[in-house]
Structures are given as C-alpha cells and as structure tokens.
Design a protein around this motif. Sequence first.
Motif: not given
Length: 196
Positions: A70-91
């Motif tokens: 859905g992001n067209q102007r914003t770089h992926d990293s700018v949005i993803l770096r705000e996440l407090d979760i990452k693959p491998g974490d407990a759900y």
Amino acid sequence: QFELPTGSPYVEGRFRAARAALLAFYNEQGYIYSTVEASTTFSVDRTRVDLDFRIQEGIAVVIGPITLSGNQRTHDSVILRELDIKPGDAYSTRRILDSQRRVTRLGFLQEVRLEPVDPERVEPVKALRLSVKERDAGSVDVGFGYANYEGVRGFGEIAYRNLMGTGRRAGLRIEGSRIERKGVLSYRHPWLFDRR
C-alpha cells in the motif's frame, strides 16, 4: 496477575477476572489457541467453594514473515522500523496492536492494518500482512488573534511530514504582530544511525 488466596471471600467478578488473566498470560507467550475452563464446586453448607481452572495450552505460535503493501511514496524501511515485533518472536496480540499504533503515529498514513495472512488457519508460524494507505503529508495552518498590548497577532505554517518518503519532516512557521516578528525553520529526522 491475580490473587485468590484461600480463605478470602468468593466474588464472582474476581473469579471471572482470574480466568481472563490466565488466558491473557498464555496469549502473551504465543499460545493463542489456548483455552481456560473455570468451574466452581460449593460445599454442602455453601460456606466454601473450590475453584478449578483447566488449561489447554495448544501449540506455541511465533511470528512468520511480515509483508508490507500500500505504500507508494514511503520507503518500506521507514514503516517497518516502527514495528516492535520481528519474525521469530512469540505471537503476542498486544505487541502486534502496539506496533500498529506506532506505525499509525507516523502521521502520514490514514489507514494501517497489521493482521495475520490466514487468521482462521491453526499453524505454529503466523505470517503477518501490514497494509497501509498513505495520505497527503503536507499541511498548511493559519491563525489570527488579538491582544490589547500588541493588537492583531497572526501566524502561518507550512509543513511536510514525509520528505522524499523518508519520514523526515520540514516546516516553516512565521509569526508576527506590531511588537515582534519571528520565523522558525524546522527539520526533524526521527531516526539516526538506526536509533529512534
């Protein structure tokens, strides 16, 4: 956490809260399919009650790949770096909702949804989809007021919250009255060397 010490008065609301607290505890550890059955057994004279909690943990679930759309102007990293979760974490539903709120607080997205790719499927690894919808990151504000000692006072501000899709913000604010005039040029870089 909850306390139901032996000898304390039986309160139905505290009993239900204890069950909910147990369920929340297991969900926080990634056991999102766990169940907690709670039952009571009263003595013949109804002066005592035994509380019984039966827990089925189910499987532990971890977070799988996280895809962004859905992001067209914003770089992926700018949005993803705000996440407090990452693959491998407990759900953890709480941490997923916290991450969604953090992305929303960027201010230049009007819609943010972080949810499982296949919510109905029982699986040990849950892939997540982060869907966003961008809004115009520019803003213009103008205001006027009046005071006895300085007469008419006003301001104008132009700001842009997502320079070149990087999440950086720049703005120009001009304030003035017959006593003083002021201009403020601002620049905000929310992350530096991968640190907030």
